[in-house]
Write an enzyme that holds these catalytic residues in place. Sequence first.
Site, PDB file in Angstrom:
ATOM      1  N   VAL A 207      -5.039   0.990  -1.448  1.00 61.49           N
ATOM      2  CA  VAL A 207      -4.925   0.020  -2.543  1.00 61.49           C
ATOM      3  C   VAL A 207      -4.841  -1.409  -1.998  1.00 61.49           C
ATOM      4  O   VAL A 207      -5.485  -2.322  -2.519  1.00 61.49           O
ATOM      5  CB  VAL A 207      -3.724   0.346  -3.468  1.00 61.49           C
ATOM      6  N   CYS A 208      -4.095  -1.606  -0.930  1.00 62.07           N
ATOM      7  CA  CYS A 208      -3.994  -2.938  -0.319  1.00 62.07           C
ATOM      8  C   CYS A 208      -5.338  -3.378   0.235  1.00 62.07           C
ATOM      9  O   CYS A 208      -5.728  -4.546   0.109  1.00 62.07           O
ATOM     10  CB  CYS A 208      -2.939  -2.951   0.782  1.00 62.07           C
ATOM     11  N   ASP A 209      -6.066  -2.447   0.832  1.00 59.27           N
ATOM     12  CA  ASP A 209      -7.405  -2.702   1.339  1.00 59.27           C
ATOM     13  C   ASP A 209      -8.316  -3.153   0.189  1.00 59.27           C
ATOM     14  O   ASP A 209      -8.971  -4.203   0.274  1.00 59.27           O
ATOM     15  CB  ASP A 209      -7.940  -1.421   1.995  1.00 59.27           C
TER      16      ASP A 209
END
Length: 167
Positions: A59-61
């Site tokens: 998700v951060c990616d």
Amino acid sequence: MPNVTFKGNPVTLVGPELKVGDAAPDFSLVDNALSPVNLATYAGKVKIISVVPSLDTPVCDTETRRFNQEAAGLPQEAVLLTVSVDLPFAQKRWCGAAGIDRVITLSDYRDRSFGQAYGVVIDELKLLSRSIFVIDRDNTIRYIQHVPEITQEPDYAAVLAAARQLL
């Protein structure tokens, strides 16, 4: 404090609960070259600060790649910062592999002073909670988004709309 969960389980955020209209707290972060960075580094700019737990998670990616694309459409007066507790070496490696060229990644690994000042340190994990802060040229917080479930993406449209109102 905002109600935030990680995989459905409530987590505790450490630090103050900032509000729109508050002065943005100063911070001391480290860039990919291990140089110190603070709020004054971006004086005169509208700052979109995307706070993520770790760039090495899906998700951060996705979030950071999306903001990198969106940053291309913003004027020079805006800067998009992504803050995590990942080591600067890992951030630099990830940016190179992901082709990130518009988002500036900054690390709060040393003492989590950014996370504590902005109220986004997850007590149970010692990571930062997924949050967005939009700060105007005068260092006043104009928009805050605490993503209620850390494993979900933020509302990009709302963040960008808040930033564009200041440009």
